[in-house]
Enzyme design. Structure first.
Site, mmCIF file in Angstrom:
data_model
loop_
_atom_site.group_PDB
_atom_site.id
_atom_site.type_symbol
_atom_site.label_atom_id
_atom_site.label_comp_id
_atom_site.label_asym_id
_atom_site.label_seq_id
_atom_site.Cartn_x
_atom_site.Cartn_y
_atom_site.Cartn_z
ATOM 1 C CE LYS A 279 71.639 43.841 28.289
ATOM 2 N NZ LYS A 279 72.854 43.153 28.760
ATOM 3 C CG HIS B 54 69.273 45.780 32.451
ATOM 4 N ND1 HIS B 54 70.601 45.885 32.783
ATOM 5 C CD2 HIS B 54 69.036 44.449 32.383
ATOM 6 C CE1 HIS B 54 71.136 44.690 32.909
ATOM 7 N NE2 HIS B 54 70.196 43.790 32.676
HETATM 8 N N1 LIG Z 1 69.017 41.438 30.125
HETATM 9 C C1 LIG Z 1 69.133 40.759 31.235
HETATM 10 O O1 LIG Z 1 68.423 40.993 32.222
HETATM 11 C C2 LIG Z 1 70.136 39.648 31.301
HETATM 12 C C3 LIG Z 1 70.056 38.687 32.331
HETATM 13 C C4 LIG Z 1 70.986 37.655 32.336
HETATM 14 C C5 LIG Z 1 71.944 37.578 31.347
HETATM 15 N N2 LIG Z 1 72.012 38.528 30.362
HETATM 16 C C6 LIG Z 1 73.028 38.465 29.278
HETATM 17 O O2 LIG Z 1 73.137 37.135 28.813
HETATM 18 C C7 LIG Z 1 74.480 36.674 28.972
HETATM 19 C C8 LIG Z 1 74.530 35.174 29.218
HETATM 20 O O3 LIG Z 1 73.754 34.792 30.306
HETATM 21 P P1 LIG Z 1 74.346 34.092 31.617
HETATM 22 O O4 LIG Z 1 75.656 34.656 31.894
HETATM 23 O O5 LIG Z 1 73.292 34.193 32.640
HETATM 24 O O6 LIG Z 1 74.409 32.566 31.290
HETATM 25 P P2 LIG Z 1 74.869 31.516 30.157
HETATM 26 O O7 LIG Z 1 75.592 32.171 29.058
HETATM 27 O O8 LIG Z 1 73.648 30.724 29.871
HETATM 28 O O9 LIG Z 1 75.839 30.600 31.017
HETATM 29 C C9 LIG Z 1 77.064 31.029 31.498
HETATM 30 C C10 LIG Z 1 77.694 29.843 32.238
HETATM 31 O O10 LIG Z 1 77.973 28.793 31.302
HETATM 32 C C11 LIG Z 1 79.347 28.459 31.338
HETATM 33 N N3 LIG Z 1 79.726 28.104 29.948
HETATM 34 C C12 LIG Z 1 79.796 28.949 28.891
HETATM 35 N N4 LIG Z 1 80.136 28.286 27.770
HETATM 36 C C13 LIG Z 1 80.293 26.989 28.124
HETATM 37 C C14 LIG Z 1 80.656 25.824 27.407
HETATM 38 N N5 LIG Z 1 80.921 25.873 26.109
HETATM 39 N N6 LIG Z 1 80.739 24.649 28.074
HETATM 40 C C15 LIG Z 1 80.459 24.596 29.405
HETATM 41 N N7 LIG Z 1 80.112 25.674 30.141
HETATM 42 C C16 LIG Z 1 80.026 26.864 29.508
HETATM 43 C C17 LIG Z 1 80.043 29.684 31.875
HETATM 44 O O11 LIG Z 1 81.254 29.331 32.525
HETATM 45 P P3 LIG Z 1 82.649 30.116 32.363
HETATM 46 O O12 LIG Z 1 82.380 31.583 32.232
HETATM 47 O O13 LIG Z 1 83.332 29.785 33.651
HETATM 48 O O14 LIG Z 1 83.324 29.537 31.172
HETATM 49 C C18 LIG Z 1 79.023 30.192 32.869
HETATM 50 O O15 LIG Z 1 79.090 29.460 34.085
HETATM 51 C C19 LIG Z 1 74.999 37.531 30.138
HETATM 52 O O16 LIG Z 1 76.405 37.521 30.223
HETATM 53 C C20 LIG Z 1 74.413 38.868 29.784
HETATM 54 O O17 LIG Z 1 75.155 39.485 28.746
HETATM 55 C C21 LIG Z 1 71.114 39.556 30.333
#
Ligand SMILES: NC(=O)c1ccc[n+]([C@@H]2O[C@H](COP(=O)([O-])OP(=O)(O)OC[C@H]3O[C@@H](n4cnc5c(N)ncnc54)[C@H](OP(=O)(O)O)[C@@H]3O)[C@@H](O)[C@H]2O)c1
Length: 377
Positions: free
Chosen positions: A149, A182
């Site tokens: 991004k 982004h």
């Molecule tokens: N475009 C944008 O502005 C933007 C903004 C936010 C996010 N994103 C993208 O979206 C992705 C995901 O969003 P996010 O990181 O905010 O949140 P998410 O994927 O909704 O949540 C991540 C959290 O959930 C935990 N988790 C993952 N799988 C699990 C499971 N099976 N059981 C229990 N807990 C679990 C992870 O812990 P652990 O890692 O400790 O396992 C972490 O604490 C980002 O990495 C990024 O690539 C993009």
């Protein structure tokens, strides 16, 4: 050579009995036979229960959903086809907040488990580690969908290619499968909080530059992120050579945005669900939602698999982030939820006022809310 002496039990027992009466001997034999049959049956039943329990729990550990006893579960789309004809895999590993010393293992675990899509960004500061892990995995570059991004500071047309090159170099690749703007927010050159009002109101100059980079072969698809419908309309009102192929937005139980999901379907735009589990702050609450728990219990899958499946069933790409190997594997496995369960979860998600997990408007000192603002251009 020493010889071993042992006493064949049954023979001796029988011989001893023979010296007395035949009838009790026959009765005893029947009793023993019956006892043996019952014992064998009991052992077989207990073994069956054990094997079933082990196989269920190992399937869950391996992330393979264990199909519910009463439901036949079918699969969900493994990818969506973009206007370019390229197929974007429906489940990706997100790497925001994946620390430098953890992200490489997470990526390698993911690729080994069968992920074909990594969602990254320049601003996540881990593209070099992601690229290294990709090379270490031995998976050919063309087998993995890589997204990055363009950060807010590089929207000026003359800065876009240099920003892209930094990501390409860090990732160690010649091209990206998808490059997104982004945020619909441009900062003035060299600043990370002074708004460039003109480029924010009208991102077409930035977009035109991205189109050029598609033609140059450095990017295969271009899209946006965090754009609301008025901002999408504002951008697509220009004479675009390539329409935005995707819009990556926050979609989760707390902020399901059904209108945007409907609008995107009607307008041939693929949505990508970021923070699909509710991000770090809300993941626990998401996995404890009664409807999510009920689906997991009924289908014999995990709550995370229930939520991730719901996203794909809504027609969106889903980007769960994890650096925990077992969760990385678990999160890849999606199943089609039976219609009634899907509808219950969809209704529950829409039944409360929407609440965003990610909104940097205030943090960036903006005088407006990024998601509610309507561009003036
Ligand atoms: N475009 C944008 O502005 C933007 C903004 C936010 C996010 N994103 C993208 O979206 C992705 C995901 O969003 P996010 O990181 O905010 O949140 P998410 O994927 O909704 O949540 C991540 C959290 O959930 C935990 N988790 C993952 N799988 C699990 C499971 N099976 N059981 C229990 N807990 C679990 C992870 O812990 P652990 O890692 O400790 O396992 C972490 O604490 C980002 O990495 C990024 O690539 C993009």
């Amino acid at each position: 050579m020493s010889s071993l002496h042992y006493k064949p039990l049954s023979q001796d027992d029988g011989d001893e009995e023979q010296q007395f009466d035949v009838a009790p001997r026959v009765q005893n034999r029947h009793k023993r036979l019956l006892f043996h049959i019952l014992a064998v049956a009991a052992v077989m039943y207990v073994s069956f229960l054990g094997v079933r329990a082990i196989s269920r729990s190992s399937k869950m550990r391996m992330g393979k959903p264990c199909h519910g006893a009463h439901r036949n579960l079918s699969s969900l789309p493994s990818h969506y086809t973009l206007p370019s004809g390229h197929k974007i895999p429906s489940v990706a590993l997100g790497v925001w907040k994946a620390e430098k010393d953890q992200v490489g293992d997470a990526v390698k675990t993911a690729l080994k488990a069968g992920y074909k899509h990594i969602d990254g960004a320049w601003v996540y500061r881990n593209e070099a580690e992601v690229g290294q892990a990709l090379r270490d995995s031995g998976v050919p570059r063309d087998q993995v969908w890589l997204t990055s991004k363009l950060w807010n500071t590089f929207h000026a047309p003359e800065d876009v290619e240099a920003a892209l090159d930094i990501s390409l170099q860090a990732l160690g690749t010649e091209y990206l499968d998808l490059y997104l703007i982004h945020w619909p927010i441009a900062f003035k050159k060299g600043s990370d909080n002074v708004l460039d009002e003109e480029l924010t109101a009208n991102p077409y100059p930035t977009w035109k530059k991205l189109e050029e980079l598609v033609d140059k072969g450095k990017i295969r698809n271009i899209g946006v992120s965090n754009f609301n419908i008025p901002r999408l309309r504002n951008l697509t009102a220009n004479p675009l050579k390539y329409k935005p192929a995707v819009n990556q937005v926050e979609l989760n139980f707390w902020n399901p945005q059904p209108e945007l999901v409907k609008w995107a379907k009607e307008n041939d735009l693929v949505l990508e669900a970021y923070s699909p589990l509710g991000s770090n702050n809300q993941v626990k609450e998401t996995l404890n939602v009664p409807e999510v728990q009920a689906i997991a219990k009924e289908l014999g899958i995990t709550p995370a698999q229930a939520i991730i499946s719901w996203h794909v069933q809504r027609g969106t790409v889903v980007l769960p982030k994890s650096v925990t190997p077992s969760r990385v594997v678990e999160n890849l496995h999606v199943v089609k939820l039976p219609e009634d369960l899907f509808n219950k979860l969809e209704a529950a998600a829409a039944a409360h006022p929407p609440k965003r997990v990610v909104n940097p408007s205030k943090g960036w000192g903006l005088s407006f809310d990024i998601f509610n603002d309507v561009p003036k251009a």
